[in-house]
Design a protein around this motif. Structure first.
Motif, PDB file in Angstrom:
ATOM      1  N   TYR A  27       0.831  -1.217   0.000  1.00  0.00           N
ATOM      2  CA  TYR A  27       0.000   0.000   0.000  1.00  0.00           C
ATOM      3  C   TYR A  27       0.857   1.255   0.000  1.00  0.00           C
ATOM      4  O   TYR A  27       0.364   2.349  -0.259  1.00  0.00           O
ATOM      5  CB  TYR A  27      -0.995  -0.022   1.174  1.00  0.00           C
ATOM      6  N   ILE A  28       2.150   1.109   0.315  1.00  0.00           N
ATOM      7  CA  ILE A  28       3.109   2.193   0.108  1.00  0.00           C
ATOM      8  C   ILE A  28       3.976   1.722  -1.070  1.00  0.00           C
ATOM      9  O   ILE A  28       4.789   0.793  -0.911  1.00  0.00           O
ATOM     10  CB  ILE A  28       3.967   2.437   1.367  1.00  0.00           C
ATOM     11  N   SER A  64       6.803   1.566  11.473  1.00  0.00           N
ATOM     12  CA  SER A  64       6.183   1.821  12.783  1.00  0.00           C
ATOM     13  C   SER A  64       7.116   1.587  13.971  1.00  0.00           C
ATOM     14  O   SER A  64       6.752   1.933  15.099  1.00  0.00           O
ATOM     15  CB  SER A  64       4.927   0.965  12.953  1.00  0.00           C
ATOM     16  N   LYS A  67       7.823   4.588  15.970  1.00  0.00           N
ATOM     17  CA  LYS A  67       6.865   5.089  16.964  1.00  0.00           C
ATOM     18  C   LYS A  67       7.414   4.982  18.391  1.00  0.00           C
ATOM     19  O   LYS A  67       7.055   5.772  19.260  1.00  0.00           O
ATOM     20  CB  LYS A  67       5.536   4.319  16.838  1.00  0.00           C
ATOM     21  N   PHE A  95      -3.657  -1.564  12.457  1.00  0.00           N
ATOM     22  CA  PHE A  95      -2.761  -0.441  12.769  1.00  0.00           C
ATOM     23  C   PHE A  95      -3.300   0.892  12.276  1.00  0.00           C
ATOM     24  O   PHE A  95      -3.034   1.928  12.858  1.00  0.00           O
ATOM     25  CB  PHE A  95      -1.340  -0.701  12.215  1.00  0.00           C
ATOM     26  N   ASN A 114      -1.488   3.827  14.298  1.00  0.00           N
ATOM     27  CA  ASN A 114      -1.164   5.036  13.517  1.00  0.00           C
ATOM     28  C   ASN A 114      -1.738   6.300  14.147  1.00  0.00           C
ATOM     29  O   ASN A 114      -1.054   7.313  14.256  1.00  0.00           O
ATOM     30  CB  ASN A 114      -1.670   4.903  12.084  1.00  0.00           C
ATOM     31  N   GLU A 160       4.956   7.531   0.721  1.00  0.00           N
ATOM     32  CA  GLU A 160       3.972   7.499   1.817  1.00  0.00           C
ATOM     33  C   GLU A 160       3.073   8.720   1.775  1.00  0.00           C
ATOM     34  O   GLU A 160       1.861   8.625   1.958  1.00  0.00           O
ATOM     35  CB  GLU A 160       4.682   7.504   3.167  1.00  0.00           C
ATOM     36  N   ASN A 167      -4.000   7.978   6.648  1.00  0.00           N
ATOM     37  CA  ASN A 167      -3.342   8.668   7.756  1.00  0.00           C
ATOM     38  C   ASN A 167      -3.784  10.134   7.820  1.00  0.00           C
ATOM     39  O   ASN A 167      -3.950  10.695   8.904  1.00  0.00           O
ATOM     40  CB  ASN A 167      -1.822   8.566   7.620  1.00  0.00           C
ATOM     41  N   TYR A 191       5.523  12.680  10.373  1.00  0.00           N
ATOM     42  CA  TYR A 191       5.222  11.252  10.565  1.00  0.00           C
ATOM     43  C   TYR A 191       5.728  10.414   9.382  1.00  0.00           C
ATOM     44  O   TYR A 191       6.356   9.371   9.567  1.00  0.00           O
ATOM     45  CB  TYR A 191       3.710  11.079  10.767  1.00  0.00           C
ATOM     46  N   CYS A 195       8.703   7.495   9.633  1.00  0.00           N
ATOM     47  CA  CYS A 195       8.441   6.111   9.199  1.00  0.00           C
ATOM     48  C   CYS A 195       9.438   5.680   8.122  1.00  0.00           C
ATOM     49  O   CYS A 195       9.741   4.496   7.988  1.00  0.00           O
ATOM     50  CB  CYS A 195       7.020   5.970   8.650  1.00  0.00           C
ATOM     51  N   TYR A 243      -0.318  -4.522  17.177  1.00  0.00           N
ATOM     52  CA  TYR A 243      -1.716  -4.232  16.793  1.00  0.00           C
ATOM     53  C   TYR A 243      -2.644  -5.363  17.235  1.00  0.00           C
ATOM     54  O   TYR A 243      -2.537  -5.828  18.366  1.00  0.00           O
ATOM     55  CB  TYR A 243      -1.812  -3.957  15.280  1.00  0.00           C
ATOM     56  N   GLY A 260       7.083  -3.176  12.323  1.00  0.00           N
ATOM     57  CA  GLY A 260       6.807  -2.168  11.302  1.00  0.00           C
ATOM     58  C   GLY A 260       6.470  -2.862   9.993  1.00  0.00           C
ATOM     59  O   GLY A 260       6.918  -4.002   9.776  1.00  0.00           O
ATOM     60  N   VAL A 261       5.718  -2.192   9.105  1.00  0.00           N
ATOM     61  CA  VAL A 261       5.337  -2.845   7.851  1.00  0.00           C
ATOM     62  C   VAL A 261       6.494  -2.974   6.858  1.00  0.00           C
ATOM     63  O   VAL A 261       6.327  -3.568   5.796  1.00  0.00           O
ATOM     64  CB  VAL A 261       4.116  -2.189   7.156  1.00  0.00           C
TER      65      VAL A 261
HETATM   66  N1  GLN Z   1       4.013   4.359   7.623  1.00  0.00           N
HETATM   67  C1  GLN Z   1       3.100   3.277   7.837  1.00  0.00           C
HETATM   68  C2  GLN Z   1       1.683   3.794   7.816  1.00  0.00           C
HETATM   69  O1  GLN Z   1       1.466   4.810   8.387  1.00  0.00           O
HETATM   70  C3  GLN Z   1       3.421   2.603   9.137  1.00  0.00           C
HETATM   71  C4  GLN Z   1       2.523   1.437   9.437  1.00  0.00           C
HETATM   72  C5  GLN Z   1       3.210   0.293  10.125  1.00  0.00           C
HETATM   73  O2  GLN Z   1       4.422   0.111  10.054  1.00  0.00           O
HETATM   74  N2  GLN Z   1       2.412  -0.550  10.717  1.00  0.00           N
HETATM   75  O3  GLN Z   1       0.796   3.247   7.241  1.00  0.00           O
END
Ligand code: GLN
Length: 310
Positions: A27-28, A64, A67, A95, A114, A160, A167, A191, A195, A243, A260-261
């Motif tokens: 998704y990124i 993530s 964070k 998340f 998030n 992102e 977000n 943010y 990330c 999560y 983290g994703v």
């Molecule tokens: N940058 C990602 C987001 O905001 C971080 C999410 C993650 O690592 N779970 O969607």
């Protein structure tokens, strides 16, 4: 107890042979370019020894995991005031979930989903320049890892920002409720930059050492957070770090950890070790599949679960 010098390479070899590796986040768009075949692992014990295997020195997007370090910065500048903005309860949701915010007057459940992380980042966002707030996190990480070589991956940050509508929705909703006080665009940009910080398992495990050591970085002797804050950050990592899979992670691994994703996980065995693993293939909840499996093997072989009697 197993010998780490033998165990860490053995776990890496087991993971390299696995075919079910999970799906790389897409998704990124820039994260989707990373190969699922990577696996890296570094374990640093309380006596300072480092055990590394696989792609231990290859930089990846920490996503993530940032964070945790944003929370450290917010605690340093705002102390207990952080908890007026964000709660300490597991969300039991995804998340990037939005539903609880509506029911709970825009106050996020915890700093590791998030919404909660964006609320924490709002506290450390300084003016309109994302480099200011993200720079604080970057300096902290460089300092703790003992290297200037850690940087924001500009392409990931851009990717992102270009696709981060969800977000943005979370941030605007919190702004409408007065939970965010800064300019939404500046907070979001900070943010996305935090990330997009890229670093290796070795650097991440080094950066996490203060959390195994009551808040003091053992390499420099610097106090990063108070003993109470270190204990609380570990508690949040255990209850909220994965999560809606946090309960399952506590059940199978039993260590405070933040995923983290990008496929990284920082795990802490208090008093014993700081551990970083990286494998980009994810579970449906967005946590590294092989990273989790590796931590399960490590914790079990070493008897490191925080729920063990000693
Ligand atoms: N940058 C990602 C987001 O905001 C971080 C999410 C993650 O690592 N779970 O969607």
């Amino acid at each position: 107890m197993a010998d780490l010098a033998e165990l860490v390479p053995r776990i890496a070899a087991t993971m390299a042979a696995r075919t079910a590796r999970g799906r790389v986040a897409n998704y990124i768009p820039d994260l989707a370019k990373v190969s699922a075949s990577h696996f890296g692992m570094v374990v640093i014990t309380a006596d300072g020894r480092e055990h590394a295997a696989g792609d231990a020195d290859l930089a990846f997007s920490i996503q993530s995991i940032s964070k945790v370090f944003a929370l450290v910065e917010a605690l340093a500048s705002h102390g207990e005031g952080v908890w007026q903005r964000v709660g300490r309860e597991p969300s039991g949701g995804a998340f990037n979930s939005i539903v609880q915010l509506e029911a709970e007057a825009g106050r996020p459940r915890n700093p590791f989903i998030n919404a909660g992380a964006i609320a924490v980042t709002d506290l450390i966002t300084d003016g309109d320049d994302p480099r200011a707030g993200a720079g604080r996190i970057l300096r902290l990480l460089r300092d703790l890892a003992g290297t200037q070589g850690i940087a924001v991956d500009g392409a990931v940050a851009y990717s992102e920002a270009a696709t981060g509508h969800r977000n943005a929705a979370l941030a605007h909703f919190m702004k409408a409720h007065g939970v965010l006080t800064g300019r939404v665009e500046a907070t979001l940009s900070t943010y996305f930059h935090q990330c997009a910080i890229a670093m290796s398992c070795r650097e991440l495990a080094r950066a996490g050492r203060f959390l195994m050591n009551g808040g003091v970085d053992p390499a420099s002797g610097r106090r990063v957070v108070s003993p109470e804050q270190a204990r609380r950050i570990n508690a949040l990592m255990l209850t909220c770090g994965h999560y809606d899979a946090s309960g399952d992670f506590a059940f199978s691994v039993g260590l405070p950890a933040k995923s983290g994703v990008g496929g990284g996980i920082l795990a802490i065995a208090p008093g014993r070790a700081s551990i970083a693993v990286w494998s980009p293939g994810l579970s449906p909840q967005g946590n590294s599949l092989l990273g989790t499996a590796a931590l399960e093997e490590l914790a079990s072989a070493m008897g490191w679960s925080v729920f063990n009697p000693d």
